[in-house]
Write an enzyme that holds these catalytic residues in place. Structure first.
Site, PDB file in Angstrom:
ATOM      1  N   GLY A 186       1.242   0.178 -11.475  1.00  0.00           N
ATOM      2  CA  GLY A 186       2.102   1.342 -11.492  1.00  0.00           C
ATOM      3  C   GLY A 186       3.537   0.892 -11.714  1.00  0.00           C
ATOM      4  O   GLY A 186       3.849  -0.296 -11.562  1.00  0.00           O
ATOM      5  N   GLN A 218      12.761   0.994 -11.499  1.00  0.00           N
ATOM      6  CA  GLN A 218      12.452  -0.425 -11.689  1.00  0.00           C
ATOM      7  C   GLN A 218      12.895  -0.932 -13.061  1.00  0.00           C
ATOM      8  O   GLN A 218      13.002  -2.140 -13.262  1.00  0.00           O
ATOM      9  CB  GLN A 218      10.947  -0.683 -11.516  1.00  0.00           C
ATOM     10  CG  GLN A 218      10.463  -0.439 -10.084  1.00  0.00           C
ATOM     11  CD  GLN A 218       8.985  -0.753  -9.950  1.00  0.00           C
ATOM     12  OE1 GLN A 218       8.147   0.108 -10.171  1.00  0.00           O
ATOM     13  NE2 GLN A 218       8.661  -1.990  -9.593  1.00  0.00           N
ATOM     14  N   CYS A 264       4.663  -5.897  -5.422  1.00  0.00           N
ATOM     15  CA  CYS A 264       5.544  -5.055  -6.232  1.00  0.00           C
ATOM     16  C   CYS A 264       6.191  -5.901  -7.324  1.00  0.00           C
ATOM     17  O   CYS A 264       6.659  -7.009  -7.051  1.00  0.00           O
ATOM     18  CB  CYS A 264       6.620  -4.431  -5.342  1.00  0.00           C
ATOM     19  SG  CYS A 264       7.783  -3.385  -6.226  1.00  0.00           S
ATOM     20  N   LEU A 265       6.227  -5.364  -8.543  1.00  0.00           N
ATOM     21  CA  LEU A 265       6.848  -6.081  -9.658  1.00  0.00           C
ATOM     22  C   LEU A 265       8.327  -6.364  -9.380  1.00  0.00           C
ATOM     23  O   LEU A 265       8.885  -7.300  -9.942  1.00  0.00           O
ATOM     24  CB  LEU A 265       6.711  -5.270 -10.949  1.00  0.00           C
ATOM     25  CG  LEU A 265       5.282  -5.076 -11.463  1.00  0.00           C
ATOM     26  CD1 LEU A 265       5.269  -4.075 -12.613  1.00  0.00           C
ATOM     27  CD2 LEU A 265       4.666  -6.395 -11.888  1.00  0.00           C
ATOM     28  N   HIS A 303       3.357   4.272  -3.023  1.00  0.00           N
ATOM     29  CA  HIS A 303       4.232   3.129  -3.318  1.00  0.00           C
ATOM     30  C   HIS A 303       5.262   3.508  -4.392  1.00  0.00           C
ATOM     31  O   HIS A 303       6.459   3.258  -4.221  1.00  0.00           O
ATOM     32  CB  HIS A 303       3.362   1.948  -3.781  1.00  0.00           C
ATOM     33  CG  HIS A 303       4.121   0.726  -4.187  1.00  0.00           C
ATOM     34  ND1 HIS A 303       4.015  -0.478  -3.528  1.00  0.00           N
ATOM     35  CD2 HIS A 303       4.993   0.515  -5.212  1.00  0.00           C
ATOM     36  CE1 HIS A 303       4.800  -1.367  -4.126  1.00  0.00           C
ATOM     37  NE2 HIS A 303       5.397  -0.788  -5.155  1.00  0.00           N
ATOM     38  N   GLU A 304       4.785   4.123  -5.494  1.00  0.00           N
ATOM     39  CA  GLU A 304       5.696   4.476  -6.595  1.00  0.00           C
ATOM     40  C   GLU A 304       6.659   5.581  -6.167  1.00  0.00           C
ATOM     41  O   GLU A 304       7.837   5.571  -6.543  1.00  0.00           O
ATOM     42  CB  GLU A 304       4.916   4.915  -7.837  1.00  0.00           C
ATOM     43  CG  GLU A 304       3.919   3.897  -8.378  1.00  0.00           C
ATOM     44  CD  GLU A 304       4.477   2.504  -8.570  1.00  0.00           C
ATOM     45  OE1 GLU A 304       5.703   2.353  -8.733  1.00  0.00           O
ATOM     46  OE2 GLU A 304       3.692   1.545  -8.540  1.00  0.00           O
ATOM     47  N   HIS A 362       9.580   4.250  -4.440  1.00  0.00           N
ATOM     48  CA  HIS A 362      10.605   3.706  -5.345  1.00  0.00           C
ATOM     49  C   HIS A 362      11.620   4.779  -5.727  1.00  0.00           C
ATOM     50  O   HIS A 362      12.808   4.486  -5.901  1.00  0.00           O
ATOM     51  CB  HIS A 362       9.966   3.184  -6.631  1.00  0.00           C
ATOM     52  CG  HIS A 362       9.450   1.775  -6.546  1.00  0.00           C
ATOM     53  ND1 HIS A 362      10.259   0.695  -6.286  1.00  0.00           N
ATOM     54  CD2 HIS A 362       8.200   1.266  -6.707  1.00  0.00           C
ATOM     55  CE1 HIS A 362       9.530  -0.411  -6.284  1.00  0.00           C
ATOM     56  NE2 HIS A 362       8.275  -0.091  -6.535  1.00  0.00           N
TER      57      HIS A 362
HETATM   58 NI    NI Z   1       6.686  -1.462  -6.668  1.00  0.00          NI
END
Ligand code: NI
Length: 165
Positions: free
Chosen positions: A50, A55, A97-98, A139-140, A143
């Site tokens: 995701g 991000q 997480c990226l 999670h997203e 963000h």
């Molecule tokens: Ni993330």
């Protein structure tokens, strides 16, 4: 042709800033549609499950989830998402997480949620999500509010490589 964008990593102010709603009238513009394509391409290029717009430095309420997390096996683009009906039941599982590379941690999430928002065609959508899909969405959605999983995680540890959200 979609562009692969650079993914911001913690610490970064954009990652910590609550994102603004997407004005619905821009959804059908070529620029916004290209951004949706870039989000999906960037997520896959980074081996992510995701991705949320902050991000890649866009402080707007837009997220994508890769098809592997969905029952219909189609990539999800979600605009101005809102979550309601959080289940009383929760589950703890590992997240990454990226934007926090090389770190994993155990995060408690609601097992099921109700989600509404708009699709990339500008039409309202509403659905329920369970288990892993619900976890990715929570999670997203975090963000979009400037929250990272490490804010919620327990037993964070460093690892090499991981499938990240
Ligand atoms: Ni993330």
């Amino acid at each position: 042709m979609a562009q692969i964008k650079a993914i911001l990593t913690e610490p970064n102010q954009t990652l910590r800033t609550p994102a603004s709603p997407v004005p619905l009238e821009i959804i059908n513009t070529p620029e916004f549609q290209a951004l949706c394509d870039d989000m999906v391409a960037t997520m896959y290029a980074a081996d992510g499950i995701g991705l949320a717009a902050p991000q890649i430095g866009e402080s707007i309420r837009l997220l994508v989830v890769g098809k592997d997390a969905l029952e219909n096996k189609k990539d999800l683009v979600l605009i101005n998402p809102e979550i309601s009906n959080y289940s009383w039941k929760t589950a703890v599982d590992e997240e990454a997480c990226l934007s926090v590379p090389g770190v994993v941690g155990q995060v408690e999430r609601h097992k099921s949620i109700q989600v509404c928002g708009f699709g990339r065609d500008g039409q309202p959508i509403a659905f329920s999500a369970q288990d892993f899909f619900a976890r990715v969405l929570q999670h997203e959605h975090d963000h979009l509010n400037g929250i990272l999983f490490i804010d919620r995680a327990q037993n964070t540890r460093r690892i090499k490589g991981s499938h990240a959200l």
